[in-house]
Enzyme design. Structure first.
Site, short mmCIF file in Angstrom:
data_model
loop_
_atom_site.label_atom_id
_atom_site.label_comp_id
_atom_site.label_asym_id
_atom_site.label_seq_id
_atom_site.Cartn_x
_atom_site.Cartn_y
_atom_site.Cartn_z
N CYS A 131 0.81 -1.21 0.00
CA CYS A 131 0.00 0.00 0.00
C CYS A 131 0.85 1.27 0.00
O CYS A 131 0.58 2.21 -0.77
CB CYS A 131 -0.95 0.00 1.19
SG CYS A 131 -0.16 -0.33 2.79
N LYS A 224 10.10 -2.84 0.87
CA LYS A 224 9.17 -3.05 -0.24
C LYS A 224 9.19 -1.90 -1.24
O LYS A 224 9.02 -2.12 -2.44
CB LYS A 224 7.75 -3.26 0.30
CG LYS A 224 7.56 -4.59 1.01
CD LYS A 224 6.20 -4.69 1.69
CE LYS A 224 6.08 -6.01 2.45
NZ LYS A 224 4.81 -6.10 3.21
N HIS A 253 -2.78 6.55 4.59
CA HIS A 253 -1.35 6.68 4.83
C HIS A 253 -0.83 7.99 4.25
O HIS A 253 -1.34 8.49 3.24
CB HIS A 253 -0.57 5.54 4.14
CG HIS A 253 -0.79 4.18 4.73
ND1 HIS A 253 -1.50 3.94 5.88
CD2 HIS A 253 -0.35 2.94 4.32
CE1 HIS A 253 -1.50 2.64 6.15
NE2 HIS A 253 -0.81 2.01 5.21
#
Length: 342
Positions: A131, A224, A253
């Site tokens: 994400c 990531k 976020h």
């Protein structure tokens, strides 16, 4: 396949599964038949889709008969076990977990960036990115196209809903517990039995710890952005040093990014590039105190970028702040967009 599709949602009762259903409905995805799959304890529950009740079924190896597209959001272990059953039954899998992201035979896709990678699906699986990576690349990739990104230094400020429903409940419970005790601002530490999901209290706190730690001292989550960013952008030399922080925000976020580019960049040029980027809103007027806020992007499809400024520590550097709903662009929406492309 016909014009309408038989769609299965694996992990339908989870936070992302619920958002997948909303996205399918709101975006008018051509669902001819819908199968909702979850664990045995959730089987028998009903969920609404276009005003109709749909009964949740237990996820089993033979649950994918006739399914055209299977959207998975039930964790990496479930995906590794059941995605092969789905593809064997003839379904295309769009997986939201980390199970297949770095598999060379599985495209890792943000549709606004690399939808063309979906033309080749040797395993019948397409993967959704992490994400934070997806949200960050919504701004970074257009800038990369224009100026050639070399490396980034970033810090994420990640909402508890990224962990799941239990984390949302824990933050809410901790806030209620503090408020009900009529405490003052300097008395915010709660009893140990109020801390279950995270290693430390999340209310009124910031935890520089998302995912498990590696020998390097970074966490899996922090790596990531570099690893997945290289694959999505087709940029093997891309480098990213990231610190991921869990904050007491329920949804959406935010990421602070300092990026260094191959070519000189100005704020005006960067703003013009970002203004044309799909799925991205530029919110950048400090004089009016306008910049992206988690509260403002929560529940919205588009990410928002702002606080654009030349980075004073990097050559050809630009600093910016980006925010996005990680349940949507960071998960459910991106998965449905991939299904639309397919």
């Amino acid at each position: 396949m016909s014009n309408t599709k038989h769609v299965a949602v694996v992990g339908a009762t989870g936070a992302v599964g619920v958002e997948m259903l909303r996205c399918l409905e709101q975006r008018n995805f051509p669902v001819g038949q819908l199968t909702l799959l979850a664990s045995a304890r959730s089987a028998g529950k009903t969920m609404k889709f276009k005003g109709e009740d749909v009964t949740v079924k237990e996820l089993t190896p033979d649950a994918f008969a006739g399914v055209d597209i299977a959207l998975f959001s039930a964790g990496g272990g479930i995906s590794k076990e059941f995605a092969p059953h789905a593809t064997k039954a003839g379904a295309i899998v769009v997986d939201n977990s980390s199970a297949f992201r770095m598999d060379d035979e599985v495209p890792l896709v943000v549709p606004e960036i690399n939808a063309a990678d979906l033309k080749n699906l040797p395993k019948g699986i397409a993967a959704n990115p992490n994400c934070t990576t997806a949200i960050t690349l919504m701004a970074l990739y257009p800038l990369h196209q224009a100026f050639g990104v070399k490396r980034v230094f970033a810090s994420s400020y990640q909402a508890v809903s990224g962990t799941g429903a239990q984390a949302i409940e824990e933050l809410e419970a901790q806030i209620r517990d503090w408020a009900s005790a009529d405490r003052k601002w300097d008395d915010v530490r709660l009893a140990a039995d109020k801390v279950k999901v995270y290693p430390h209290q999340i209310a009124f706190n910031a935890l520089p710890h998302v995912d498990s730690f590696l020998d390097s001292g970074y966490t899996k989550e922090e790596m990531k952005m570099e690893n997945e960013g290289r694959k999505i952008m087709h940029h093997p030399g891309f480098r990213a040093s990231v610190t991921c922080v869990r904050v007491p925000v329920f949804r959406a976020h935010s990421v602070a990014v300092s990026a260094e580019f191959e070519r000189p960049v100005t704020v005006a040029e960067a703003r013009a590039v970002l203004a044309k980027a799909p799925g991205l809103d530029v919110v950048d007027d400090p004089t009016l105190k306008q910049y992206p806020l988690a509260l403002d992007v929560a529940g919205k499809d588009n990410c928002a970028v702002g606080r654009l400024r030349l980075d004073c520590a990097l050559d050809n550097g630009l600093a910016f702040w980006i925010a996005g709903d990680q349940l949507l662009k960071g998960a459910a929406l991106n998965a449905v967009q991939i299904a639309e492309c397919l």
